[in-house]
Design an enzyme around this catalytic site. Structure first.
Site, PDB file in Angstrom:
ATOM      1  N   THR A  15     -26.808  80.591  71.338  1.00  0.00           N
ATOM      2  CA  THR A  15     -28.215  80.809  70.972  1.00  0.00           C
ATOM      3  C   THR A  15     -28.678  79.875  69.859  1.00  0.00           C
ATOM      4  O   THR A  15     -29.851  79.499  69.813  1.00  0.00           O
ATOM      5  CB  THR A  15     -28.441  82.264  70.535  1.00  0.00           C
ATOM      6  OG1 THR A  15     -27.492  82.606  69.517  1.00  0.00           O
ATOM      7  CG2 THR A  15     -28.250  83.214  71.700  1.00  0.00           C
ATOM      8  N   ARG A  16     -27.768  79.482  68.971  1.00  0.00           N
ATOM      9  CA  ARG A  16     -28.162  78.616  67.848  1.00  0.00           C
ATOM     10  C   ARG A  16     -28.506  77.190  68.295  1.00  0.00           C
ATOM     11  O   ARG A  16     -29.084  76.414  67.542  1.00  0.00           O
ATOM     12  CB  ARG A  16     -27.052  78.592  66.788  1.00  0.00           C
ATOM     13  CG  ARG A  16     -26.967  79.880  65.996  1.00  0.00           C
ATOM     14  CD  ARG A  16     -25.637  80.057  65.302  1.00  0.00           C
ATOM     15  NE  ARG A  16     -25.322  78.953  64.398  1.00  0.00           N
ATOM     16  CZ  ARG A  16     -24.132  78.789  63.825  1.00  0.00           C
ATOM     17  NH1 ARG A  16     -23.150  79.650  64.071  1.00  0.00           N
ATOM     18  NH2 ARG A  16     -23.924  77.774  63.018  1.00  0.00           N
ATOM     19  N   MET A  17     -28.178  76.849  69.547  1.00  0.00           N
ATOM     20  CA  MET A  17     -28.562  75.538  70.071  1.00  0.00           C
ATOM     21  C   MET A  17     -30.062  75.473  70.377  1.00  0.00           C
ATOM     22  O   MET A  17     -30.623  74.398  70.575  1.00  0.00           O
ATOM     23  CB  MET A  17     -27.784  75.215  71.350  1.00  0.00           C
ATOM     24  CG  MET A  17     -26.278  75.095  71.180  1.00  0.00           C
ATOM     25  SD  MET A  17     -25.760  73.739  70.120  1.00  0.00           S
ATOM     26  CE  MET A  17     -26.122  72.310  71.124  1.00  0.00           C
TER      27      MET A  17
END
Length: 247
Positions: A15-17
């Site tokens: 998700t942090r991408m």
């Protein structure tokens, strides 16, 4: 030489991408992150590779360059131990198994060969690849006794204040005697802050049964660096370009 297999964990969304793509198919120099890991494994003498996939697994299958790998689906992400357990039919009962991550494109065949050599020299049942870092915040820690002998690996969220002082981190990469890995996987329980099945718990299980568990520490953490966001992707790309320029 005994048989060497590899299981590469590649099920997460990342998700942090901030992208709809699965994290492991983001590219550096035209190759997916996981392709670099696959190449390192082949280069280290691995005979067969299984990718544990999950989020948008069809895109992962279509995107990777190397089509000789096998796939197994982890429908729910219940931790690293659960992910490896999903591949139990692939594992067999012979030789050794490497456990790798699909988002660590800087791992090299040379480092994996050194890990194997140490594992065999020490007659270990399991050896975790570790490294010393200046800021270990958020990472699982390797805990040793006063003589430097391996005691255990503990996740950051479950570590005591004293244990968090350790600057030796668990990379999440291992080499196991395959038969003992399968036995230990049957015994791990989700008794932790995340209520997940942690692969590092197998080290304690193996030690309690009298098997040798140990950590092989790298002097420099570059090879085990993971990619979790776009900034880290750019940093990894810079390192890979630098390496390519030296070839």
């Amino acid at each position: 030489m005994s048989r060497l297999n590899a299981v590469i964990l590649a099920a997460g969304k990342g998700t942090r991408m901030k992208s709809e793509l699965p994290k492991v198919v983001h590219t550096i120099e035209g190759k997916c992150l996981v392709d670099y890991v696959i190449e390192a494994a082949w280069g280290a003498g691995v005979e067969d590779i299984c990718l544990v996939v999950g989020y948008k697994y069809d895109i992962v299958r279509e995107s990777i360059c190397n089509k000789k790998v096998r796939f197994v689906l982890q429908e729910e992400q219940l931790g690293t131990g659960h992910a490896v357990k999903c591949a139990k039919d692939f594992l067999g009962n012979e030789g050794e198994t490497l456990i790798l991550f699909g988002d660590t494109p800087l791992i090299t065949a040379d480092t994996l060969l050194r890990l194997q050599a140490y594992h065999k020299e020490q007659n270990n049942v399991v050896t975790v690849l570790s490294a010393m870092v200046e800021n270990p915040e958020g990472y699982g820690r390797i805990i040793r006794d006063d003589n430097g002998n391996f005691l255990k690996s503990v996740e950051h969220k479950d570590a005591s204040e004293e244990e968090r002082k350790s600057c030796e981190i668990n990379s999440g990469m291992y080499i196991f005697q395959t038969k003992e890995l399968k036995r230990a996987l049957e015994e791990i329980k989700p008794n932790n802050a995340q209520a997940e099945y942690y692969l590092p718990d197998t080290l304690t299980i193996i030690k309690e049964k009298g098997g040798r568990a140990d950590a092989f520490a790298l002097d420099h953490p570059e090879d085990i660096t993971g990619v979790n966001d776009q900034e880290q992707l750019k940093a990894a790309a810079d390192i890979i370009r630098r390496r390519n320029a030296c070839i």
